[in-house]
Design a protein around this motif. Structure first.
Motif, short mmCIF file in Angstrom:
data_model
loop_
_atom_site.label_atom_id
_atom_site.label_comp_id
_atom_site.label_asym_id
_atom_site.label_seq_id
_atom_site.Cartn_x
_atom_site.Cartn_y
_atom_site.Cartn_z
N ASP A 138 42.55 36.66 27.50
CA ASP A 138 40.96 36.67 27.60
C ASP A 138 39.94 36.14 28.88
O ASP A 138 39.76 37.01 30.15
CB ASP A 138 40.15 36.06 26.08
CG ASP A 138 38.42 36.98 26.16
OD1 ASP A 138 38.93 37.88 27.69
OD2 ASP A 138 38.11 36.24 25.95
N HIS A 141 42.26 37.23 32.15
CA HIS A 141 41.68 38.60 31.99
C HIS A 141 42.68 39.20 32.51
O HIS A 141 43.02 40.29 33.50
CB HIS A 141 40.48 38.55 33.38
CG HIS A 141 39.45 38.14 33.84
ND1 HIS A 141 38.42 38.49 33.16
CD2 HIS A 141 39.56 37.12 34.10
CE1 HIS A 141 37.94 37.18 32.91
NE2 HIS A 141 38.32 36.32 34.99
N TYR A 142 43.94 38.84 32.10
CA TYR A 142 44.88 39.95 31.08
C TYR A 142 44.90 40.50 30.20
O TYR A 142 44.46 40.37 29.42
CB TYR A 142 46.47 39.06 31.73
CG TYR A 142 46.81 39.31 32.84
CD1 TYR A 142 47.94 39.92 33.88
CD2 TYR A 142 45.96 38.60 34.02
CE1 TYR A 142 48.41 39.89 35.05
CE2 TYR A 142 47.01 38.61 34.98
CZ TYR A 142 47.55 39.02 35.37
OH TYR A 142 48.06 38.94 36.75
N GLU A 143 45.62 41.60 29.70
CA GLU A 143 46.22 42.52 28.25
C GLU A 143 47.21 42.55 28.55
O GLU A 143 48.80 43.41 29.11
CB GLU A 143 45.30 43.51 28.60
CG GLU A 143 45.57 45.09 29.42
CD GLU A 143 44.56 45.87 29.48
OE1 GLU A 143 43.53 46.33 28.40
OE2 GLU A 143 44.50 46.47 30.34
N LYS A 145 50.72 45.22 27.09
CA LYS A 145 50.97 46.19 26.77
C LYS A 145 52.51 46.78 26.20
O LYS A 145 53.12 45.51 26.66
CB LYS A 145 51.47 47.14 28.17
CG LYS A 145 49.99 47.58 28.53
CD LYS A 145 49.07 48.69 28.00
CE LYS A 145 47.84 48.67 29.27
NZ LYS A 145 46.64 49.56 27.54
N LYS A 158 43.38 42.89 33.64
CA LYS A 158 41.69 44.12 33.60
C LYS A 158 41.59 44.40 34.30
O LYS A 158 41.10 45.10 34.86
CB LYS A 158 41.29 43.04 32.12
CG LYS A 158 41.73 42.88 31.07
CD LYS A 158 40.85 42.48 30.13
CE LYS A 158 41.17 41.91 28.63
NZ LYS A 158 40.67 41.49 27.85
N ASN A 159 41.72 43.87 35.76
CA ASN A 159 41.16 43.78 37.43
C ASN A 159 41.88 43.07 37.86
O ASN A 159 42.12 42.95 38.51
CB ASN A 159 39.11 43.76 37.55
CG ASN A 159 38.89 43.69 38.67
OD1 ASN A 159 39.56 43.86 39.57
ND2 ASN A 159 37.80 43.38 38.11
N ASN A 182 34.58 38.17 35.38
CA ASN A 182 34.58 38.56 34.18
C ASN A 182 34.70 38.37 32.78
O ASN A 182 35.19 40.05 32.32
CB ASN A 182 35.98 39.51 34.17
CG ASN A 182 35.42 40.71 36.14
OD1 ASN A 182 33.85 41.59 35.94
ND2 ASN A 182 36.48 40.66 36.72
#
Length: 288
Positions: A138, A141-143, A145, A158-159, A182
């Motif tokens: 968080d 700003h990574y997610e 997969k 994420k950005n 972000n």
């Protein structure tokens, strides 16, 4: 200025390298245990780490193992630093975090630890590891997969623009400021976003004063907004007062802060791509 309560202080004290070191410690805990019965019917209980279980049971069956025989071998290739510091690159942090995400995925999904009768585990610590990883993702700003077919977990920004700029920014504090902007905790925090925008703008002030040919208007607009959205100057009263800004609801002002943030990122990426184009042009000339 009102006093910050302890929860605000704790939230604002998130240190990514420190959290990575804590994660290393969590994965070194012997939180999985199993009992073996010897030929003399004596029972011995063994405690092991997630990585140890992966080496003996999970890794040999993993589609992505390749020729690797242990987690230590994989960590050497990444490479995994002995200690995370403020100088550790974002690429290294994300690669190491991706390694941990894959370990946890293999443990809980492929191996299905919760339904293994032979193995017991400290559910509380597994939950803490899972939550700490998600908090780190968080803040970066990574997610995640997940590809079930390939048995892989990859981390993506994420950005993408923010990550790209952070990676080419030499100043580590500014790189983290770019990523932090972000974060969900800053939603509605005009002052917090204002300070981050100012720090980013100050870092790239020389660039804004020397716009790239063909993109001058973007640089001028960024400078204009910095000077007229109650950022560099007090645009709500005094000689720099702008009535539109005075009448603007905070929610709308925050929207324009977010747009300015994207514009600043765009300006930095323009410069980086112009440099890249020149290098490519030089290569083309040499080839011809």
């Amino acid at each position: 200025m009102p006093r910050k309560n302890i929860f605000e202080i704790l939230k604002n004290n998130f240190d990514i390298p420190r959290e990575m070191n804590k994660l290393v410690g969590l994965f070194s805990l012997q939180i999985i245990f199993y009992t073996e019965t010897s030929m003399y019917y004596q029972s011995d209980t063994h405690r092991i780490t997630i990585e140890m279980l992966c080496d003996t049971v999970i890794l040999p069956k993993w589609k992505q193992r390749g020729n690797y025989l242990s987690h230590e071998e994989i960590k050497r290739v990444i490479p995994f630093p002995e200690n995370f510091t403020s100088q550790t690159s974002l690429d290294t942090i994300v690669s190491c975090l991706e390694y941990y995400c894959n370990l946890l995925y293999l443990l809980l999904k492929k191996f299905d630890l919760t339904h293994q009768n032979k193995y017991k585990y400290d559910a509380k610590m597994i939950k803490i590891i899972y939550e700490n990883i998600n908090n780190l993702l968080d803040h970066l700003h990574y997610e995640k997969k997940i590809n079930e077919e390939e048995e892989t977990v990859i981390l993506i920004p994420k950005n993408p623009a923010a990550t790209a700029v952070a990676e080419i920014t030499e100043n580590k504090d500014i790189a983290f400021a770019i990523l932090k902007y972000n974060h969900a905790s800053l939603k509605g925090d005009l002052e917090g976003k204002k300070q981050l925008l100012l720090s980013i703008a100050n870092e790239y002030e020389p660039l804004l004063k020397s716009p790239i040919d063909g993109f001058t208007d973007y640089f001028k607009k960024a400078t204009f907004l910095l000077n007229n959205l109650n950022l560099r100057h007090n645009n709500k009263s005094g000689q720099d007062k702008k009535q539109l800004v005075v009448d603007m609801p905070n929610k709308e002002l925050e929207k324009w802060y977010d747009e300015l943030y994207q514009l600043l990122l765009f300006c930095v990426l323009i410069k980086d791509n112009v440099k890249r184009k020149k290098e490519i042009d030089d290569l083309v000339k040499k080839i011809n």
